[in-house]
Design a protein around this motif. Structure first.
Motif, PDB file in Angstrom:
ATOM      1  N   TYR A   1      49.813  61.653 105.097  1.00 32.14           N
ATOM      2  CA  TYR A   1      48.780  60.517 105.875  1.00 32.14           C
ATOM      3  C   TYR A   1      48.796  60.944 107.238  1.00 32.14           C
TER       4      TYR A   1
ATOM      5  N   PHE B   1      46.662  60.219 111.026  1.00 30.80           N
ATOM      6  CA  PHE B   1      46.161  59.260 111.964  1.00 30.80           C
ATOM      7  C   PHE B   1      45.523  59.817 113.572  1.00 30.80           C
TER       8      PHE B   1
ATOM      9  N   LYS C   1      42.232  56.344 110.083  1.00 30.62           N
ATOM     10  CA  LYS C   1      43.451  57.299 109.159  1.00 30.62           C
ATOM     11  C   LYS C   1      43.106  57.691 108.143  1.00 30.62           C
TER      12      LYS C   1
ATOM     13  N   THR D   1      44.184  58.217 104.319  1.00 32.18           N
ATOM     14  CA  THR D   1      45.254  58.200 103.233  1.00 32.18           C
ATOM     15  C   THR D   1      44.887  58.462 101.805  1.00 32.18           C
TER      16      THR D   1
ATOM     17  N   SER E   1      52.414  60.691 109.252  1.00 38.11           N
ATOM     18  CA  SER E   1      53.341  59.692 108.852  1.00 38.11           C
ATOM     19  C   SER E   1      54.460  60.305 108.069  1.00 38.11           C
ATOM     20  N   GLY E   2      55.819  59.899 108.204  1.00 44.22           N
ATOM     21  CA  GLY E   2      56.876  60.424 107.413  1.00 44.22           C
ATOM     22  C   GLY E   2      56.658  59.774 106.038  1.00 44.22           C
TER      23      GLY E   2
ATOM     24  N   LEU F   1      60.353  57.324 106.340  1.00 41.61           N
ATOM     25  CA  LEU F   1      59.066  56.407 105.656  1.00 41.61           C
ATOM     26  C   LEU F   1      58.299  55.586 106.734  1.00 41.61           C
ATOM     27  N   GLY F   2      57.194  55.814 107.121  1.00 44.23           N
ATOM     28  CA  GLY F   2      56.263  54.713 107.921  1.00 44.23           C
ATOM     29  C   GLY F   2      56.541  55.264 109.324  1.00 44.23           C
ATOM     30  N   ARG F   3      57.552  56.444 109.976  1.00 45.40           N
ATOM     31  CA  ARG F   3      57.506  56.767 111.297  1.00 45.40           C
ATOM     32  C   ARG F   3      56.549  57.685 111.470  1.00 45.40           C
ATOM     33  N   LEU F   4      55.975  57.700 112.964  1.00 48.34           N
ATOM     34  CA  LEU F   4      54.923  58.818 113.059  1.00 48.34           C
ATOM     35  C   LEU F   4      55.332  59.945 113.840  1.00 48.34           C
TER      36      LEU F   4
ATOM     37  N   PHE G   1      53.961  62.671 116.317  1.00 47.98           N
ATOM     38  CA  PHE G   1      52.697  62.764 117.273  1.00 47.98           C
ATOM     39  C   PHE G   1      52.649  64.246 117.667  1.00 47.98           C
TER      40      PHE G   1
END
Lengths: 116, 115
Positions: free
Chosen positions: A32, A34, A49, A51, A94-95, A101-104, A106
């Motif tokens: 995913y 962004f 984003k 997905t 994204s993790g 999970l959910g961490r970005l 960059f």
């Protein structure tokens, strides 16, 4: 492991010219992805984003990005630059599993300058 | 809807002093993140909360940094004692559920300068 690489820490374009900001990703699972924009002394604002619904993603302010799995790329484009687009742009992945999970994750960012 | 609120916006301290940052996430968001953004770099995750529990603090320098999220809402991040290399912008973000495709909303950040 998830990571992104942004090619070019600074990009300069003339007003009305094409904007192209490059991002390549590395991911052990389908990613995913962004793009965020950061104006001076501001937080990050989501531009768009990916997905997995569509490979060409349209975002705010006329920006779009195309997911290319074969090239592991997610480059950001805008057909015609405006002075107000001058900002720093961050690509992120994204993790996707476990505690990540959910961490970005960059990239280092690309500073966009728009000349009149 | 109100965004992610952070305070203070700016802080200057001397090395070895302590400092605390506060974050109020968007109402109803279960997941809260603290990121550190050093000048010229992208943000890096320090800690992630799901409600009032820690999901990931593997990148938090625990000898000097601490964070808590009481009652699963507001959060504070503390540094004690501060070092010169802690100079950075500290960004708080929240998301509805912490899923991999859920948008994270960012606050304006706290710019810390350690002298």
């Amino acid at each position: 492991a998830q990571s992104v690489t942004q090619l070019g820490s600074h990009v300069s374009v003339s007003e009305g010219a094409l904007v192209l900001l490059r991002c390549n990703y590395s991911s052990s699972v389908p990613p995913y992805l962004f793009w965020y924009v950061q104006y001076p002394n501001q937080g990050l604002q989501l531009l768009l984003k990916y997905t997995s619904a569509a490979t060409l993603v349209k975002g705010i302010n006329g920006f779009e990005a195309e997911f290319k799995k074969s090239e592991t790329s997610f480059h950001l484009t805008k057909p015609s630059a405006h002075m107000s687009d001058a900002a720093e742009y961050f690509c992120a992945v994204s993790g996707a599993r476990g505690s990540t999970l959910g961490r970005l994750y960059f990239g280092r960012g690309t500073q966009l300058t728009v000349w009149p | 809807e109100a965004g992610v609120a952070q305070s203070p916006r700016y802080k200057i301290i001397e090395k070895r002093q302590s400092v605390a940052f506060w974050c109020n996430p968007i109402s109803g968001h279960a997941t809260l993140y603290w990121y550190q953004q050093i000048l010229g770099q992208g943000p890096k995750l320090l800690i992630q909360f799901q409600n009032n529990g820690v999901v990931d603090d593997s990148q938090l320098p625990k000898d000097r940094f601490s964070a808590e999220r009481l009652k699963g809402v507001d959060s504070t991040l503390k540094i004690q004692p501060a070092k010169l290399e802690d100079s950075a912008v500290y960004l708080c973000a929240s998301s509805l559920d912490g899923a991999e495709n859920t948008e994270a909303f960012f606050g304006q950040g706290t710019r810390l300068t350690v002298v």
